[in-house]
Design a protein around this motif. Structure first.
Motif, PDB file in Angstrom:
ATOM      1  N   VAL A   1     -43.687  -5.184 142.172  1.00 19.36           N
ATOM      2  CA  VAL A   1     -45.088  -5.425 142.462  1.00 19.36           C
ATOM      3  C   VAL A   1     -45.521  -4.622 143.688  1.00 19.36           C
ATOM      4  CG1 VAL A   1     -44.602  -7.491 143.868  1.00 19.36           C
ATOM      5  CG2 VAL A   1     -46.858  -7.185 142.824  1.00 19.36           C
ATOM      6  N   THR A   2     -44.609  -4.539 144.673  1.00 18.06           N
ATOM      7  CA  THR A   2     -44.927  -3.761 145.869  1.00 18.06           C
ATOM      8  C   THR A   2     -45.027  -2.277 145.522  1.00 18.06           C
ATOM      9  OG1 THR A   2     -43.728  -5.383 147.167  1.00 18.06           O
ATOM     10  CG2 THR A   2     -44.256  -3.314 148.240  1.00 18.06           C
ATOM     11  N   GLN A   3     -44.119  -1.813 144.663  1.00 16.34           N
ATOM     12  CA  GLN A   3     -44.168  -0.423 144.212  1.00 16.34           C
ATOM     13  C   GLN A   3     -45.508  -0.125 143.542  1.00 16.34           C
ATOM     14  OE1 GLN A   3     -42.292   2.047 144.722  1.00 16.34           O
ATOM     15  NE2 GLN A   3     -40.117   1.574 144.698  1.00 16.34           N
ATOM     16  N   GLY A   4     -45.973  -1.103 142.749  1.00 18.65           N
ATOM     17  CA  GLY A   4     -47.263  -0.908 142.083  1.00 18.65           C
ATOM     18  C   GLY A   4     -48.412  -0.813 143.067  1.00 18.65           C
ATOM     19  N   ILE A   5     -48.372  -1.640 144.098  1.00 22.30           N
ATOM     20  CA  ILE A   5     -49.423  -1.603 145.112  1.00 22.30           C
ATOM     21  C   ILE A   5     -49.382  -0.283 145.873  1.00 22.30           C
ATOM     22  CG2 ILE A   5     -50.211  -2.645 147.272  1.00 22.30           C
ATOM     23  CD1 ILE A   5     -49.228  -5.349 146.133  1.00 22.30           C
ATOM     24  N   ILE A   6     -48.166   0.158 146.208  1.00 25.10           N
ATOM     25  CA  ILE A   6     -48.021   1.428 146.933  1.00 25.10           C
ATOM     26  C   ILE A   6     -48.544   2.589 146.083  1.00 25.10           C
ATOM     27  CG2 ILE A   6     -46.362   3.055 147.927  1.00 25.10           C
ATOM     28  CD1 ILE A   6     -44.608   0.612 148.606  1.00 25.10           C
ATOM     29  N   ALA A   7     -48.220   2.546 144.787  1.00 26.93           N
ATOM     30  CA  ALA A   7     -48.705   3.597 143.882  1.00 26.93           C
ATOM     31  C   ALA A   7     -50.230   3.604 143.833  1.00 26.93           C
ATOM     32  CB  ALA A   7     -48.137   3.392 142.484  1.00 26.93           C
ATOM     33  N   GLN A   8     -50.813   2.389 143.880  1.00 33.29           N
ATOM     34  CA  GLN A   8     -52.275   2.298 143.858  1.00 33.29           C
ATOM     35  C   GLN A   8     -52.875   2.894 145.131  1.00 33.29           C
ATOM     36  OE1 GLN A   8     -53.721  -1.667 143.156  1.00 33.29           O
ATOM     37  NE2 GLN A   8     -55.842  -1.013 142.994  1.00 33.29           N
ATOM     38  N   PHE A   9     -52.235   2.630 146.266  1.00 34.40           N
ATOM     39  CA  PHE A   9     -52.696   3.239 147.511  1.00 34.40           C
ATOM     40  C   PHE A   9     -52.722   4.764 147.388  1.00 34.40           C
ATOM     41  CE2 PHE A   9     -51.021  -0.600 150.080  1.00 34.40           C
ATOM     42  CZ  PHE A   9     -52.289  -1.151 150.147  1.00 34.40           C
ATOM     43  N   ALA A  10     -51.629   5.324 146.851  1.00 33.10           N
ATOM     44  CA  ALA A  10     -51.516   6.783 146.726  1.00 33.10           C
ATOM     45  C   ALA A  10     -52.578   7.345 145.783  1.00 33.10           C
ATOM     46  CB  ALA A  10     -50.114   7.154 146.246  1.00 33.10           C
ATOM     47  N   GLU A  11     -52.768   6.664 144.651  1.00 31.12           N
ATOM     48  CA  GLU A  11     -53.742   7.148 143.667  1.00 31.12           C
ATOM     49  C   GLU A  11     -55.174   7.045 144.186  1.00 31.12           C
ATOM     50  OE1 GLU A  11     -52.890   4.841 140.226  1.00 31.12           O
ATOM     51  OE2 GLU A  11     -50.941   5.808 139.875  1.00 31.12           O
ATOM     52  N   GLU A  12     -55.487   5.921 144.833  1.00 32.75           N
ATOM     53  CA  GLU A  12     -56.846   5.742 145.363  1.00 32.75           C
ATOM     54  C   GLU A  12     -57.150   6.723 146.498  1.00 32.75           C
ATOM     55  OE1 GLU A  12     -59.576   3.700 144.567  1.00 32.75           O
ATOM     56  OE2 GLU A  12     -58.431   3.598 142.713  1.00 32.75           O
TER      57      GLU A  12
END
Length: 422
Positions: free
Chosen positions: A6-17
């Motif tokens: 779940v943390t990986q997903g949030i981090i990926a979202q930070f990068a994409e946004e």
């Protein structure tokens, strides 16, 4: 220990946004509807996502590092910010290796160095400037220029470098840094005769700021071309031309359907109210109405977004890409962010207001062009209007750096505040 999914997903979202918002900033920083306040808000959103990657520590960096294998330039911005901010040599080298000598990806790195506070960016810029690699020296010159940090005597060396992209960027830096009068005839003669368009344009743009007449003619040669530089060349050359020559060129552009749009932009740049009736006529042609409205606003300062001035899109008018099968038009509508003017209301307003606008006097946003009015526009205008004001100021004061309307918004506000106090 592995980072939870779940943390990986949030981090990926930070990068994409962060990448998406950076792309959005690139397009809106020169948009006609965007203000300095809007820019500050967008910058805060970008920084919030970068901060998410920052707080994630090694996991945030690892997510960024993975994006360095892609081809999308925007995904290189956050890794470059984090790497240079950290000062960790391996991370900085990862970014430099991934960018190699790709100029599109390099722009993200340059932008990242521009994003950092000057004191934090300076040692990294110095390292790039002292590199044996001409491409890395190009990165250093570009980063110096966007920070308006003068690299001193080094600029005199890089301006004669045999590496084209470094030479072109150095020539442009002379104008941005307020050193355009230092471009001697020997440097300019070689640059004006060069086969590389970037070198010729950069030299002509910088020298035009200092009033070099030959440079104005070189800039004019870019306008009929289907060149990325044609509008910048047009707007800079016109501001340095004598009034009679500017009017003659504007009429020449208006004589051809291929350059009529440029003639409309020229009218707004010239800024003489005598051109307003002609601009109002152009508002009756749907394909030209919005750009004519923008030129009208450039001269008069009238807000065409107001209820009594705002028109509607003509029925059946199409521009930009469509969903129609077989339609090969993929070009974006250049006027998409401009309002539709209500031509009859504009004409009525002009009929009762024209006495306040003396012909023969250049105006920008309803005011005769003075240093004071230009600084007001830098504080309160939209981005294209602010860019025009910055260019006018640079022409009035060619020994001062060009105000950068693309810089981080809060930094711009601080510079303007200091100018008010000083």
């Amino acid at each position: 220990m592995e980072t939870p999914l779940v943390t990986q997903g949030i981090i990926a979202q930070f990068a994409e946004e962060a990448a998406f918002l950076r792309h959005l900033r690139t397009s809106t920083v020169g948009a006609p509807h965007f203000s300095l306040d809007d820019l500050v808000k967008l910058d805060e959103r970008i920084d919030a996502h970068i901060d998410g990657l920052r707080v994630a520590g090694d996991a945030g960096w690892e997510m960024c590092r993975k994006s360095l294998s892609g081809e999308t330039p925007e995904f290189y911005f956050s890794p470059a910010v984090l790497a240079f901010e950290s000062g960790i040599a391996d991370r900085i080298q990862d970014v430099l290796d991934a960018i190699a000598e790709d100029p599109n990806k390099a722009r993200a790195l340059i932008s990242a160095l521009g994003w950092l506070p000057p004191a934090q960016a300076e040692p990294h810029i110095n390292n790039l400037l002292s590199s044996e690699s001409p491409f890395q020296r190009y990165l250093g010159i570009a980063a110096s220029a966007i920070h308006r940090r003068d690299p001193g005597h080094l600029l005199g060396k890089t301006v004669d470098d045999g590496f084209p992209i470094l030479r072109a960027r150095s020539l442009r830096a002379y104008g941005e840094l307020g050193r355009s009068r230092e471009l001697n005839s020997c440097i300019l003669r070689g640059a004006f005769a060069d086969d590389d368009d970037e070198i010729r344009f950069s030299a002509a743009w910088s020298a035009t700021l200092a009033g070099n007449k030959e440079a104005v003619e070189v800039l004019k040669s870019f306008v009929p071309k289907n060149s990325l530089h044609k509008e910048k060349a047009l707007n800079t050359a016109l501001r340095r031309m004598e009034a009679a020559a500017a009017f003659t060129w504007q009429r020449h552009l208006a004589d051809s359907p291929d350059t009529l749009r440029l003639a409309i932009i020229s009218a707004g740049t010239i800024g003489d109210p005598v051109l307003v009736p002609w601009l109002i006529e152009q508002m009756n042609t749907p394909a030209l109405a919005r750009v004519a409205g923008e030129a009208f606003t450039m001269i008069t300062g009238v807000d065409l977004e107001s209820e009594e001035m705002r028109g509607v899109r003509p029925e059946g008018f199409t521009s930009g890409p469509t969903d129609i099968p077989g339609d090969d038009n993929v070009a974006m509508d250049p006027d998409d962010d401009l309002p539709w003017p209500k031509a009859d209301a504009v004409l009525h307003w002009w009929g009762r207001s024209k006495g306040a606008f003396p012909s023969g006097t250049r105006h920008l946003l309803g005011m005769p062009i003075t240093a004071g009015s230009l600084r007001n526009i830098l504080r309160s205008g939209r981005q294209r209007q602010r860019a025009a004001a910055a260019l006018e100021l640079a022409i009035q004061e060619p020994e001062r750096p060009l105000f950068d309307v693309r810089a981080p918004g809060l930094r711009q506000m601080e510079v303007l505040r200091m100018k008010e106090q000083g």
